[in-house]
Enzyme design. Structure first.
Site, PDB file in Angstrom:
ATOM      1  N   LYS A 127      13.603 -14.643  -9.856  1.00 21.35           N
ATOM      2  CA  LYS A 127      13.347 -13.588 -10.860  1.00 21.35           C
ATOM      3  C   LYS A 127      12.403 -14.125 -11.924  1.00 21.35           C
ATOM      4  CE  LYS A 127      14.266 -10.838  -9.273  1.00 21.35           C
ATOM      5  NZ  LYS A 127      14.910 -10.413  -8.096  1.00 21.35           N
ATOM      6  N   HIS A 168      18.538 -35.774  -5.918  1.00 25.41           N
ATOM      7  CA  HIS A 168      17.885 -36.318  -4.716  1.00 25.41           C
ATOM      8  C   HIS A 168      16.379 -36.090  -4.761  1.00 25.41           C
ATOM      9  CE1 HIS A 168      21.706 -37.248  -2.828  1.00 25.41           C
ATOM     10  NE2 HIS A 168      22.133 -36.058  -3.207  1.00 25.41           N
ATOM     11  N   LYS A 228       6.220  -3.953  -3.777  1.00 28.79           N
ATOM     12  CA  LYS A 228       7.674  -3.783  -3.622  1.00 28.79           C
ATOM     13  C   LYS A 228       8.144  -3.940  -2.175  1.00 28.79           C
ATOM     14  CE  LYS A 228      11.721  -2.397  -5.291  1.00 28.79           C
ATOM     15  NZ  LYS A 228      12.356  -3.500  -6.010  1.00 28.79           N
ATOM     16  N   GLU A 249       8.725 -14.750 -10.545  1.00 30.44           N
ATOM     17  CA  GLU A 249       7.913 -13.608 -10.094  1.00 30.44           C
ATOM     18  C   GLU A 249       7.461 -12.715 -11.241  1.00 30.44           C
ATOM     19  OE1 GLU A 249       9.697 -10.735  -7.415  1.00 30.44           O
ATOM     20  OE2 GLU A 249      11.651 -11.054  -8.311  1.00 30.44           O
ATOM     21  N   TRP A 299      -2.403  -2.787  -1.717  1.00 28.80           N
ATOM     22  CA  TRP A 299      -2.078  -4.214  -1.785  1.00 28.80           C
ATOM     23  C   TRP A 299      -2.962  -4.839  -0.716  1.00 28.80           C
ATOM     24  CZ3 TRP A 299      -0.135  -8.187   1.291  1.00 28.80           C
ATOM     25  CH2 TRP A 299       0.346  -9.314   0.610  1.00 28.80           C
ATOM     26  N   CYS A 322       0.841  -1.184   0.000  1.00 30.14           N
ATOM     27  CA  CYS A 322       0.000   0.000   0.000  1.00 30.14           C
ATOM     28  C   CYS A 322       0.887   1.247   0.000  1.00 30.14           C
ATOM     29  CB  CYS A 322      -0.944   0.095   1.201  1.00 30.14           C
ATOM     30  SG  CYS A 322      -2.156  -1.207   1.242  1.00 30.14           S
ATOM     31  N   ARG A 336       4.147  -0.126  -4.687  1.00 30.79           N
ATOM     32  CA  ARG A 336       3.842  -0.600  -3.331  1.00 30.79           C
ATOM     33  C   ARG A 336       2.551  -1.411  -3.261  1.00 30.79           C
ATOM     34  NH1 ARG A 336       6.618   1.511   0.985  1.00 30.79           N
ATOM     35  NH2 ARG A 336       4.865   0.865   2.258  1.00 30.79           N
ATOM     36  N   GLU A 377      18.248 -17.077  -6.857  1.00 30.25           N
ATOM     37  CA  GLU A 377      17.801 -15.744  -7.274  1.00 30.25           C
ATOM     38  C   GLU A 377      17.299 -15.770  -8.732  1.00 30.25           C
ATOM     39  OE1 GLU A 377      17.023 -13.144  -5.883  1.00 30.25           O
ATOM     40  OE2 GLU A 377      17.185 -11.541  -7.354  1.00 30.25           O
ATOM     41  N   ASN A 406      -1.719   2.598   5.563  1.00 25.71           N
ATOM     42  CA  ASN A 406      -0.838   1.484   5.187  1.00 25.71           C
ATOM     43  C   ASN A 406      -0.500   0.744   6.479  1.00 25.71           C
ATOM     44  OD1 ASN A 406       2.699   1.302   4.571  1.00 25.71           O
ATOM     45  ND2 ASN A 406       1.192  -0.262   4.174  1.00 25.71           N
ATOM     46  N   GLY A 407      -0.861  -0.528   6.536  1.00 28.10           N
ATOM     47  CA  GLY A 407      -0.578  -1.302   7.742  1.00 28.10           C
ATOM     48  C   GLY A 407      -1.664  -2.341   7.952  1.00 28.10           C
TER      49      GLY A 407
HETATM   50  C1  F6R Z   1      12.206 -10.098  -5.358  1.00 25.14           C
HETATM   51  C2  F6R Z   1      12.097  -9.076  -4.336  1.00 25.14           C
HETATM   52  C3  F6R Z   1      11.712  -9.469  -2.961  1.00 25.14           C
HETATM   53  C4  F6R Z   1      12.491  -8.635  -1.928  1.00 25.14           C
HETATM   54  C5  F6R Z   1      11.980  -8.956  -0.517  1.00 25.14           C
HETATM   55  C6  F6R Z   1      12.772  -8.228   0.541  1.00 25.14           C
HETATM   56  O1  F6R Z   1      12.589  -9.569  -6.585  1.00 25.14           O
HETATM   57  O2  F6R Z   1      12.272  -7.919  -4.598  1.00 25.14           O
HETATM   58  O3  F6R Z   1      11.920 -10.830  -2.747  1.00 25.14           O
HETATM   59  O4  F6R Z   1      13.836  -8.905  -2.051  1.00 25.14           O
HETATM   60  O5  F6R Z   1      10.637  -8.608  -0.412  1.00 25.14           O
HETATM   61  O6  F6R Z   1      12.668  -6.850   0.395  1.00 25.14           O
HETATM   62  P1  F6R Z   1      13.678  -5.863   1.074  1.00 25.14           P
HETATM   63  O7  F6R Z   1      15.010  -6.118   0.465  1.00 25.14           O
HETATM   64  O8  F6R Z   1      13.152  -4.500   0.760  1.00 25.14           O
HETATM   65  O9  F6R Z   1      13.668  -6.172   2.536  1.00 25.14           O
END
Ligand code: F6R
Length: 593
Positions: free
Chosen positions: A470, A489, A588, A473, A71, A2, A27, A466, A97-98
Site C-alpha cells: 500500500k 538475515h 486497477k 504503490e 494503460w 484500458c 483502468r 500488504e 482493451n487487450g
Molecule cells: C494493490 C492492488 C493490486 C491487485 C492485483 C490483483 O493495491 O490492488 O495488487 O490486488 O492487481 O487484482 P485482482 O484482485 O482484481 O485480481
C-alpha cells in the site's frame, strides 16, 4: 487495463462518453480519446488524463460514439498512440482493451498490402484489418478480422454515418448496458451505472450489433436472446460521496463492507459440508491470486492450515502459469477483486482443463472469474474505484475467516463463537477510523523517509506485505514487507535512523519473538513504529511511536492492522502530494499478462 466505452442512443454521445470515461479512469490513465459519429467520424485524443484532455475537446454533435482511457502496452503513451484508432479511409473507428500477440506479422502484412499505419499500437492494425474485410456489413467484417488476431480483445467498432456499434470480446471484459432507447458498452459496470443498472455480459467470441433500438448478439453463428441481469450497485457507490479521494472513502466504508459481506456469506451447512471440503481434505487446497489478493490468500493459508488442518499450496497466478507440473490439489480457491486479472483467468482455464474444482472469491458479479468458477463467493465491497485495493482486501479477509470458521465449527463449537465475534468487527474498525490522528502523525514521519520496512509474524506476516505494498504503490516510498524473523538475515544491513520499521505486534504466540526482534532493531537505531494492542505497556518502552488498535479477539488482528496500514499509506501519500487514486504506471484491473 484500458477502459473502453461505446454509446448509441438519443443523448449527445460526447457528454456520455466523457462521463463514463471519468468513472472508468481507474483502468488506465496514460492517454484518452473519443470518436463521435457526426456523421463523419470525429476523433479527439491525447496523452494525459480524461479530465485534463477531454474537457478541452471541441464539441462534436452526434448520438453515437466511442471512448477510451489507456494503460499503455504496445506503443508509448502519446497522442498518436491514443485510442480511438481509425482505418486508412477514416471511416472505421475503434477502441480496444487487450493485447495482440501476432502484432508484428499483421503489421508487416497490412503495410505490404498498402495500408498506412500511423501509430505504434497493435490496436490500429485491427482497424485496417476490418477495412480489408468491409464489404458493407460491419458485423461480418469484424468477424473476419478477429479470426486473424491472436491475443486478447474487447473491441467496440463504429463506421461513419451509421449509429450502429459492433462489439466483440475474447479474454477481455465487456458489459453491455441496456437503457431506454439507448445502449452503452463498457469494460466495467461502474462506467455505466449512471445510465442503467440492467446489463448483459457477452460470452467469449460473441459479436454484438448494437443500435439505439435493437441489440443482436451472435454466438457461434446463431442469434441468441441474451440474459439481462440487474446490478445491485448504485451510481452513488461509485462516487466520492464527499470525501477528497476514492481511497479514503473506500477505507471509511469498511465497517459496512464487513457487515454486508458477512450477511451475504453462504454459511449454510450445505456449503461447508459439501463434497468440496472433502475434496480439499483429500488433496489439499491450492490458493491462487495476485497483488493484494495474494496477501489475502496468504492470510487464508494461515487460517486454513491452523484451524482446518488442511494443507494449502499458495501460488502467485503469474508464476503458476509457467509451472511445468500441476500440484495434486483438486480444489482451488482463486481470489480476485476484479475477476478479470489475466493471470488469474489463465490459471483458472488451466486448472479446469486438469479437472480441478474452482471456488472464486471475487467482488464483481458477472466477471470472467465468476463465470469460469464452479462456485462463487462474492465479497460485498461494492465498486472499488481507488486503484489501491482497500475495502475489497478487507472483504476478502472476512470471507476467508468466515468460511474457515464455519467449516471448523463442525469439529468444535468455539468456532461458532468466533463467527459471532466477527459481527463486532465493524465497531472495532469504526473505532480506528474515528480516532486516527496518531496514524496521521506517524504517516507524516514516514513520508520523510525514502525507504521503510514492515514486519509481522505468523498471520500478520501477510499484513506486513500488504502494508508495504500500500505504501509503495501510492506514496512511491520504497517499502519492503518481511517476516519479522527474516529481517536479520540480510535486510538489517539497510537499517539506519532514516529507515523506519513498522512492526505489527499481536499478543498471540508470536508476541515474545516479536519483542526480541524489536529490541534488535532498536539498537540499530532505526525508528520503530509499532502497531499493537491498546493496554500493552511494553510497547511504549520499546517503540518510538505506538499506534494502538482497540482490544479485540487477537485472531482478527490482521483485519484491524490492515485498516491502520491503509490509513498510514493514505496520509503518507497525501503528505507527499501524490496522485492517490490513480498512482503512476498502474491500473486497477490487470487484464494483460
Ligand atoms: C494493490 C492492488 C493490486 C491487485 C492485483 C490483483 O493495491 O490492488 O495488487 O490486488 O492487481 O487484482 P485482482 O484482485 O482484481 O485480481
Amino acid at each position: 487495463m484500458c477502459g473502453i466505452v461505446g454509446y448509441t442512443g438519443k443523448r449527445q454521445a460526447q457528454a456520455v462518453l466523457y462521463d463514463c470515461l471519468c468513472r472508468l479512469e481507474y483502468r488506465g490513465y496514460d492517454s484518452c480519446g473519443i470518436a463521435v459519429n457526426t456523421p463523419e467520424v470525429q476523433v479527439f485524443k491525447d496523452a494525459g488524463k480524461v479530465r485534463n484532455i477531454l474537457q478541452n475537446a471541441p464539441r462534436f454533435e452526434g448520438t453515437a460514439g466511442l471512448g477510451h482511457t489507456r494503460w499503455a502496452t504496445c506503443g508509448e503513451p502519446t497522442r498518436i498512440n491514443a485510442h480511438p484508432h481509425i482505418d486508412c479511409t477514416g471511416k472505421i473507428s475503434l477502441v480496444h482493451n487487450g493485447v495482440i500477440n501476432n502484432y508484428a506479422q499483421l503489421r508487416k502484412r497490412l503495410e505490404a498490402g498498402g495500408h498506412k499505419v500511423v501509430s505504434d499500437t497493435d490496436t490500429e492494425l485491427i482497424a485496417h484489418l476490418i477495412e480489408e474485410y468491409d464489404k458493407g456489413n460491419l458485423e461480418e467484417a469484424v468477424r473476419q478480422a478477429v479470426k486473424e488476431i491472436d491475443g486478447s480483445y474487447a473491441l467496440v467498432v463504429m463506421r461513419s454515418g451509421d449509429n450502429t456499434l459492433v462489439a466483440v470480446r475474447k479474454d477481455s471484459p465487456l458489459v453491455i448496458g441496456v437503457g431506454d432507447g439507448e445502449y452503452l458498452v463498457a469494460s466495467d459496470v461502474p462506467a455505466i451505472l449512471g445510465y442503467t443498472n440492467r446489463v448483459i455480459y457477452p460470452e467469449e467470441g460473441d459479436i454484438a450489433v448494437i443500435s439505439p433500438d435493437s441489440l443482436k448478439i451472435n454466438r457461434n453463428g446463431e442469434y441468441i436472446i441474451p440474459r439481462v441481469e440487474k446490478i445491485n450497485w448504485t451510481p452513488d457507490e461509485a462516487q466520492k460521496g464527499g470525501y477528497s479521494h476514492y481511497m479514503l472513502k473506500e477505507i471509511h466504508e469498511q465497517p459496512q463492507v464487513i457487515q454486508n459481506t458477512l450477511i451475504n456469506m453462504p454459511l449454510t451447512e450445505s456449503f461447508y459440508k459439501s463434497p468440496l471440503l472433502e475434496q480439499g481434505r483429500k488433496t489439499g487446497i491450492l490458493f491462487l491470486a495476485c497483488g493484494s489478493s495474494y496477501h489475502a490468500a496468504l492470510t487464508g493459508r494461515y487460517l486454513v492450515e491452523e484451524h482446518l488442518n488442511i494443507p494449502v499450496r499458495l501460488e502467485v497466478a503469474s508464476e503458476f502459469n509457467y509451472m511445468q507440473h500441476l500440484p495434486p490439489c483438486k480444489l482451488a480457491v482463486v481470489l480476485s477483486q476484479s475477476g478479470e486479472t489475466a493471470d488469474i483467468l489463465r490459471a483458472m482455464r488451466r486448472l479446469k482443463q486438469a479437472g480441478c474444482m474452482i471456488v472464486a472469491i471475487t467482488n464483481v458479479a458477472g466477471s470472467t472469474a465468476a463465470r469460469l468458477a464452479d462456485h462463487v463467493i462474492y465479497t460485498q465491497a461494492g465498486p472499488e474505484i481507488g486503484v489501491a485495493a482497500t475495502k475489497s482486501f478487507i472483504a476478502q479477509l472476512v470471507v476467508l475467516y468466515a468460511l474457515c470458521f464455519a467449516c471448523a465449527s463442525a469439529a468444535s463449537p468455539r468456532y461458532q463463537d468466533y463467527l459471532s465475534t466477527m459481527r463486532l468487527l465493524p465497531g472495532a474498525v469504526q473505532k480506528i477510523l474515528g480516532s486516527h490522528q496518531n496514524i496521521k502523525d506517524a504517516a507524516i514521519e514516514v513520508a520523510k523517509s525514502k525507504s521503510a520496512f514492515f514486519i509481522g509474524r505468523g498471520i500478520n506476516y501477510p499484513i506486513a506485505l500488504e502494508g508495504a505494498l500500500k505504501l509503495k504503490e501510492i506514496s512511491y516510498i520504497h517499502a519492503e514487507g518481511y517476516a519479522a524473523g527474516e529481517l536479520k538475515h540480510g535486510p538489517f544491513a539497510l537499517l539506519s535512523p532514516e529507515t523506519p520499521v513498522l512492526a505489527l505486534v499481536s499478543r498471540d504466540q508470536t508476541y515474545e519473538a516479536m519483542l526480541t526482534g524489536l529490541r534488535e532493531i532498536k539498537v540499530r537505531r532505526a525508528p520503530l513504529i509499532v502497531i499493537g494492542e491498546d493496554g500493552d505497556d511494553q510497547l511504549e518502552q520499546l517503540a518510538d511511536r505506538v499506534i494502538k488498535i482497540p482490544p479485540f479477539n487477537r485472531l482478527f488482528s490482521p483485519i484491524l492492522f490492515s485498516v491502520v496500514l491503509q490509513l498510514l499509506a493514505f496520509y503518507a501519500a497525501y503528505e507527499l502530494g501524490c496522485d492517490i487514486d490513480t498512482p503512476r504506471n498502474l491500473a486497477k484491473s490487470v487484464t494483460v499478462e
